[in-house]
Design a protein around this motif. Structure first.
Motif, PDB file in Angstrom:
ATOM      1  N   ASN A 210      11.195 -25.449   3.756  1.00 21.99           N
ATOM      2  CA  ASN A 210      11.963 -26.017   4.627  1.00 21.99           C
ATOM      3  C   ASN A 210      13.583 -25.658   4.616  1.00 21.99           C
ATOM      4  N   VAL A 211      13.830 -26.366   3.371  1.00 29.21           N
ATOM      5  CA  VAL A 211      15.488 -26.183   3.040  1.00 29.21           C
ATOM      6  C   VAL A 211      15.804 -24.597   3.002  1.00 29.21           C
ATOM      7  N   GLN A 212      14.983 -23.864   2.387  1.00 30.29           N
ATOM      8  CA  GLN A 212      15.256 -22.367   2.413  1.00 30.29           C
ATOM      9  C   GLN A 212      15.232 -21.782   3.948  1.00 30.29           C
ATOM     10  N   ASN A 213      14.084 -22.114   4.553  1.00 29.36           N
ATOM     11  CA  ASN A 213      14.030 -21.714   5.993  1.00 29.36           C
ATOM     12  C   ASN A 213      15.512 -21.925   6.801  1.00 29.36           C
ATOM     13  N   THR A 214      15.905 -23.497   6.659  1.00 34.19           N
ATOM     14  CA  THR A 214      16.945 -23.804   7.267  1.00 34.19           C
ATOM     15  C   THR A 214      18.247 -22.900   6.772  1.00 34.19           C
ATOM     16  N   ILE A 215      18.318 -22.632   5.609  1.00 35.92           N
ATOM     17  CA  ILE A 215      19.421 -21.829   5.143  1.00 35.92           C
ATOM     18  C   ILE A 215      19.567 -20.471   5.918  1.00 35.92           C
ATOM     19  N   PHE A 216      18.299 -19.810   5.931  1.00 33.61           N
ATOM     20  CA  PHE A 216      18.214 -18.468   6.713  1.00 33.61           C
ATOM     21  C   PHE A 216      18.635 -18.712   8.217  1.00 33.61           C
ATOM     22  N   ILE A 217      18.102 -19.687   8.795  1.00 26.85           N
ATOM     23  CA  ILE A 217      18.315 -19.724  10.353  1.00 26.85           C
ATOM     24  C   ILE A 217      19.911 -19.750  10.510  1.00 26.85           C
ATOM     25  N   TYR A 218      20.468 -20.700   9.710  1.00 26.66           N
ATOM     26  CA  TYR A 218      21.952 -21.016   9.636  1.00 26.66           C
ATOM     27  C   TYR A 218      22.677 -19.517   9.698  1.00 26.66           C
TER      28      TYR A 218
ATOM     29  N   ALA B 299      14.088 -10.547   4.857  1.00 28.52           N
ATOM     30  CA  ALA B 299      12.721 -10.744   4.695  1.00 28.52           C
ATOM     31  C   ALA B 299      11.814 -10.114   3.457  1.00 28.52           C
ATOM     32  N   VAL B 300      12.335  -8.887   3.247  1.00 29.02           N
ATOM     33  CA  VAL B 300      11.864  -7.989   2.366  1.00 29.02           C
ATOM     34  C   VAL B 300      12.069  -8.446   0.851  1.00 29.02           C
ATOM     35  N   LEU B 301      13.107  -8.979   0.889  1.00 30.15           N
ATOM     36  CA  LEU B 301      13.834  -9.764  -0.425  1.00 30.15           C
ATOM     37  C   LEU B 301      12.953 -10.838  -0.780  1.00 30.15           C
ATOM     38  N   VAL B 302      13.004 -11.756   0.340  1.00 33.95           N
ATOM     39  CA  VAL B 302      12.154 -12.781   0.161  1.00 33.95           C
ATOM     40  C   VAL B 302      10.810 -12.794  -0.164  1.00 33.95           C
ATOM     41  N   LEU B 303       9.848 -11.595   0.333  1.00 31.17           N
ATOM     42  CA  LEU B 303       8.579 -11.435   0.063  1.00 31.17           C
ATOM     43  C   LEU B 303       8.509 -10.758  -1.431  1.00 31.17           C
TER      44      LEU B 303
ATOM     45  N   ARG C 203       8.606 -16.153  -5.526  1.00 30.29           N
ATOM     46  CA  ARG C 203       8.441 -16.916  -6.843  1.00 30.29           C
ATOM     47  C   ARG C 203       9.791 -17.339  -7.459  1.00 30.29           C
ATOM     48  N   GLY C 204      10.436 -16.209  -7.781  1.00 35.84           N
ATOM     49  CA  GLY C 204      11.868 -16.419  -8.498  1.00 35.84           C
ATOM     50  C   GLY C 204      12.837 -17.414  -7.664  1.00 35.84           C
ATOM     51  N   LEU C 205      12.972 -16.999  -6.380  1.00 41.50           N
ATOM     52  CA  LEU C 205      13.792 -17.702  -5.444  1.00 41.50           C
ATOM     53  C   LEU C 205      13.615 -19.212  -5.599  1.00 41.50           C
ATOM     54  N   LEU C 206      12.076 -19.656  -5.297  1.00 43.75           N
ATOM     55  CA  LEU C 206      11.585 -21.070  -5.488  1.00 43.75           C
ATOM     56  C   LEU C 206      11.796 -21.596  -6.743  1.00 43.75           C
ATOM     57  N   ARG C 207      11.680 -20.911  -7.706  1.00 45.65           N
ATOM     58  CA  ARG C 207      11.712 -21.347  -9.209  1.00 45.65           C
ATOM     59  C   ARG C 207      13.433 -21.799  -9.384  1.00 45.65           C
ATOM     60  N   LEU C 208      14.264 -20.550  -8.761  1.00 43.10           N
ATOM     61  CA  LEU C 208      15.713 -20.921  -8.983  1.00 43.10           C
ATOM     62  C   LEU C 208      16.254 -22.309  -8.341  1.00 43.10           C
TER      63      LEU C 208
ATOM     64  N   THR D 145       2.971 -19.280  -0.281  1.00 43.54           N
ATOM     65  CA  THR D 145       2.259 -18.771   1.172  1.00 43.54           C
ATOM     66  C   THR D 145       3.094 -19.108   2.413  1.00 43.54           C
ATOM     67  N   TYR D 146       3.483 -20.275   2.402  1.00 43.17           N
ATOM     68  CA  TYR D 146       4.515 -20.678   3.563  1.00 43.17           C
ATOM     69  C   TYR D 146       5.717 -19.967   3.591  1.00 43.17           C
ATOM     70  N   LEU D 147       6.333 -19.656   2.500  1.00 48.05           N
ATOM     71  CA  LEU D 147       7.408 -19.153   2.579  1.00 48.05           C
ATOM     72  C   LEU D 147       7.429 -17.613   2.749  1.00 48.05           C
ATOM     73  N   ARG D 148       6.252 -16.909   2.552  1.00 45.96           N
ATOM     74  CA  ARG D 148       5.859 -15.443   3.071  1.00 45.96           C
ATOM     75  C   ARG D 148       5.671 -15.486   4.390  1.00 45.96           C
ATOM     76  N   ILE D 149       4.881 -16.398   5.108  1.00 47.64           N
ATOM     77  CA  ILE D 149       4.593 -16.638   6.692  1.00 47.64           C
ATOM     78  C   ILE D 149       6.176 -16.726   7.348  1.00 47.64           C
ATOM     79  N   SER D 150       6.778 -17.462   6.694  1.00 47.42           N
ATOM     80  CA  SER D 150       8.025 -17.582   7.615  1.00 47.42           C
ATOM     81  C   SER D 150       9.196 -16.465   7.169  1.00 47.42           C
ATOM     82  N   ALA D 151       8.979 -15.577   6.126  1.00 49.59           N
ATOM     83  CA  ALA D 151       9.736 -14.432   5.882  1.00 49.59           C
ATOM     84  C   ALA D 151       9.119 -13.567   7.276  1.00 49.59           C
ATOM     85  N   TYR D 152       8.028 -13.414   7.418  1.00 49.71           N
ATOM     86  CA  TYR D 152       7.843 -12.397   8.544  1.00 49.71           C
ATOM     87  C   TYR D 152       8.258 -12.817   9.965  1.00 49.71           C
ATOM     88  N   SER D 153       8.773 -13.795   9.870  1.00 51.80           N
ATOM     89  CA  SER D 153       9.235 -14.226  11.423  1.00 51.80           C
ATOM     90  C   SER D 153      10.802 -14.233  11.390  1.00 51.80           C
ATOM     91  N   PHE D 154      11.539 -13.847  10.341  1.00 50.49           N
ATOM     92  CA  PHE D 154      12.952 -13.572  10.160  1.00 50.49           C
ATOM     93  C   PHE D 154      13.484 -12.719  11.190  1.00 50.49           C
TER      94      PHE D 154
END
Length: 159
Positions: free
Chosen positions: A39-47, A91-95, A99-104, A119-128
Motif C-alpha cells: 500500500n505504500v507503493q500504491n499510495t506513491i503511484f496514486i499521488y 504498470a508495465v514496469l511494475v509488472l 520483485r526487485g521493486l519490493l526488495r529495493l 500478487t497484490y502489486l500485480r493486481i494493483s498495477a492493472y488498475s493504474f
C-alpha cells in the motif's frame, strides 16, 4: 515499515506473555507486513497520478479563463493521453520489475509474504490506467466547474 516493526514487537511480546494463541499473532504480523508494504507503493503511484492531473488542471483552467478554446481542447487531450500512456508504462514496469521493486524498498521478508505482495502489486498495477484516466477526467471536470459529475461517478462506482 517502522510501524510494522512496532506492531510486530508488541504482538509477539503480547503473545508470549498473555495469549496462548501465538500463531494468530504471527498471521496478523504477516498480514500487516504484506498490506502495508504494497500500500505504500500504491499510495506513491496514486499521488503521481493526482499530481499529474492537478498540474494539467491548472493549465486547462488558465486556458478556460482566457476563453482560449483551441488551447483548452489541446491541453485536455494532452492531459488524457499523457496520463494514459504514463500509467500504462508505469504498470508495465511494475509488472516486470515487481520483485526487485519490493526488495529495493522493503528488503527481505518471508517468502510467503513476498509472494502475496507480488500478487497484490500485480493486481494493483492493472488498475493504474483506470486510476490515472479517472484522475485526469475528474480534474478536467473540476476545471470546467462541473464538480457534480465527478461526485455522481464516484457514487455510481462505489455501488
Amino acid at each position: 515499515m517502522a510501524f510494522v516493526f512496532y506492531v510486530q514487537v508488541f504482538l509477539l511480546d503480547f503473545s508470549r506473555a498473555y495469549w496462548p494463541y501465538k500463531k494468530y499473532c504471527d498471521i496478523i504480523v504477516t498480514y500487516l507486513e504484506f498490506y502495508l508494504s504494497v500500500n505504500v507503493q500504491n499510495t506513491i503511484f496514486i499521488y503521481l497520478f493526482t499530481a499529474l492531473a492537478s498540474g494539467g488542471a491548472v493549465v486547462i483552467s488558465q486556458y478556460l479563463g482566457s476563453r482560449d478554446e483551441k488551447n483548452t481542447t489541446e491541453s485536455s487531450s494532452q492531459l488524457l493521453m499523457f496520463s494514459t500512456w504514463f500509467s500504462i508504462i508505469l504498470a508495465v514496469l511494475v509488472l516486470i520489475f515487481n520483485r526487485g521493486l519490493l526488495r529495493l524498498l522493503f528488503g527481505s521478508v518471508e517468502n510467503s509474504v513476498m509472494e502475496a505482495c507480488i500478487t497484490y502489486l500485480r493486481i494493483s498495477a492493472y488498475s493504474f490506467p483506470a486510476l490515472a484516466i479517472y484522475n485526469a477526467g475528474a480534474s478536467l471536470y473540476r476545471s470546467m466547474g462541473k464538480t457534480d459529475v465527478t461526485m455522481y461517478i464516484s457514487i455510481i462506482s462505489r455501488n
